[in-house]
Design a protein around this motif. Structure first.
Motif, short mmCIF file in Angstrom:
data_model
loop_
_atom_site.label_atom_id
_atom_site.label_comp_id
_atom_site.label_asym_id
_atom_site.label_seq_id
_atom_site.Cartn_x
_atom_site.Cartn_y
_atom_site.Cartn_z
N ILE A 89 -0.73 -0.71 -4.27
CA ILE A 89 -2.13 -0.36 -4.07
C ILE A 89 -2.18 1.02 -3.45
N ARG A 90 -2.70 1.98 -4.21
CA ARG A 90 -2.79 3.32 -3.64
C ARG A 90 -3.86 3.32 -2.54
N ARG A 91 -3.49 3.93 -1.43
CA ARG A 91 -4.35 3.90 -0.25
C ARG A 91 -5.78 4.37 -0.60
N MET A 92 -6.74 3.59 -0.18
CA MET A 92 -8.13 3.89 -0.52
C MET A 92 -8.86 4.40 0.72
N GLY A 137 -7.43 -5.34 -9.39
CA GLY A 137 -8.35 -4.63 -8.51
C GLY A 137 -8.62 -3.21 -8.99
N GLY A 138 -9.83 -2.72 -8.68
CA GLY A 138 -10.18 -1.33 -8.97
C GLY A 138 -10.54 -1.07 -10.41
N ASP A 139 -10.60 -2.12 -11.23
CA ASP A 139 -10.92 -1.94 -12.65
C ASP A 139 -12.40 -2.30 -12.84
N CYS A 140 -13.28 -1.35 -12.56
CA CYS A 140 -14.72 -1.65 -12.46
C CYS A 140 -15.30 -2.32 -13.72
N PRO A 141 -15.00 -1.86 -14.93
CA PRO A 141 -15.63 -2.50 -16.10
C PRO A 141 -15.28 -3.98 -16.23
N ARG A 142 -14.16 -4.38 -15.64
CA ARG A 142 -13.75 -5.79 -15.74
C ARG A 142 -13.93 -6.55 -14.44
N CYS A 143 -14.62 -5.94 -13.48
CA CYS A 143 -14.71 -6.59 -12.17
C CYS A 143 -15.50 -7.89 -12.26
N ASP A 144 -14.93 -8.96 -11.70
CA ASP A 144 -15.61 -10.26 -11.71
C ASP A 144 -15.81 -10.78 -10.28
N ARG A 145 -15.80 -9.84 -9.30
CA ARG A 145 -15.74 -10.22 -7.89
C ARG A 145 -17.03 -9.98 -7.12
N VAL A 161 0.85 -1.19 0.00
CA VAL A 161 0.00 0.00 0.00
C VAL A 161 0.89 1.25 0.00
N VAL A 162 0.57 2.17 -0.90
CA VAL A 162 1.35 3.41 -0.99
C VAL A 162 0.40 4.60 -0.79
N ALA A 163 0.97 5.72 -0.35
CA ALA A 163 0.14 6.92 -0.17
C ALA A 163 -0.24 7.47 -1.53
N PHE A 188 -10.85 5.40 -4.59
CA PHE A 188 -10.12 4.19 -4.94
C PHE A 188 -9.53 4.32 -6.33
N TRP A 189 -8.52 3.50 -6.58
CA TRP A 189 -7.79 3.57 -7.84
C TRP A 189 -7.53 2.16 -8.33
N LYS A 190 -7.16 2.06 -9.60
CA LYS A 190 -6.77 0.75 -10.12
C LYS A 190 -5.49 0.31 -9.43
#
Ligand code: SAM
Length: 267
Positions: free
Chosen positions: A187-190, A205-213, A160-162, A197-199
């Motif tokens: 992973i940019r801190r969410m 993770g964070g890629d909404c159009p491709r989210c399968d979760r 996790v990064v700032a 949130f960010w990709k």
């Protein structure tokens, strides 16, 4: 192939289960949102097995165990063994902080765990302790080595990064990963409560159009998205009902979540 399709046509095949909200670290960015309800219940081993059986029948193919810290569960090896035998689940993995991994990697691999992601935000002992509220980085590094030796590979590092991967701690983690042949994702801190949130750099993770979760909280609610207040209670709707309801309610993209924190939903 059977699978659940959400209203946007996304095929939902990946189930992330928080098996406990307890954790042995206190990372400063992972505190529950102010006002989030503290939910005490934790799914039993039997409930988790039944959940994954039903999910596999509905077309889920990948399961990740997370938390809280999943290795704090006394029955985690048995849970892994149960889930590794569920027909249809092709990938069983775990996200852990690695503190307890050194002593457990071999048993987890023998029980059928395929691989682990280990969270590591700094390699310097002092910085790691500062970020995690007193954690011992040497235990994590030993845990990573044990995971590699046990074949839980590829071991992926979650850092996790700032702001970016060029921060000093992140660079040191990147160098450590490179030297040890590990994959790293930054992973940019969410901020769940503010919907920030960010990709994930280097991950999906964070890629909404491709989210399968779809996510299941430690107390047994099925959430359509990490960044959503919605959660469908397994006790009220049954496992299949809650899974179907969550898929049907999956939003086009993340919003905000004020009802839960990372610990109960799992990052
Ligand atoms: N205890 C395990 C661990 O540390 O990996 C699993 C649970 S932890 C909630 C899962 C992941 O979520 C970790 O990689 C953690 O760094 C990440 N995480 C927690 N809070 C976060 C935040 N505010 N922003 C981004 N990632 C976060």
């Amino acid at each position: 192939m059977v699978s659940l399709i959400d209203p946007l046509g996304r095929r939902i095949t990946y189930l992330r289960i928080s098996v406990t909200r307890r954790c042995n670290l206190r990372c400063y960015y992972c505190a529950p949102a102010p006002g989030a309800a503290v939910r005490a219940g934790t799914m039993s081993r039997e409930r988790i097995l039944e959940l994954v059986r039903v999910a596999a029948r509905l077309g889920f193919r990948k399961v990740r165990l997370t938390g809280g810290e999943p290795l704090l569960r006394a029955d985690i090896v048995e849970i892994v063994r149960d889930l590794s035998r569920v027909a249809g689940i092709e990938e069983l993995c775990m996200t852990t902080n690695g503190i307890l991994l050194a002593g457990m990697a071999r048993d987890l691999a023998a029980a059928g765990l395929r691989r682990v992601n280990v969270s590591l935000d700094a390699v310097d002992a002092g910085r790691y302790a500062q970020i995690t509220g007193g954690g011992d980085v040497e235990k994590v590094l030993s845990g990573i080595a044990a995971a590699v030796e046990a074949g839980l590979t590829p071991v992926k590092i979650n850092c996790v990064v700032a702001e970016s991967a060029s921060e000093p701690d992140a660079r040191a983690v990147g160098e450590y990963a490179l030297a040890h042949g590990l994959e790293v994702r930054f992973i940019r801190r969410m901020d769940m409560a503010r919907g920030l949130f960010w990709k994930v750099q280097g991950g999906a993770g964070g890629d909404c159009p491709r989210c399968d979760r779809i996510r299941v909280t430690s107390d047994g609610r099925v959430k359509p998205c990490l960044f959503s207040d919605r959660g469908f209670d397994i006790d009220a709707l049954g496992i299949e009902g809650a899974l179907r309801a969550a898929v049907a309610a999956k939003p086009p993209h993340g919003g905000v979540c004020r009802t839960d924190g990372f610990r109960s939903v799992g990052g």
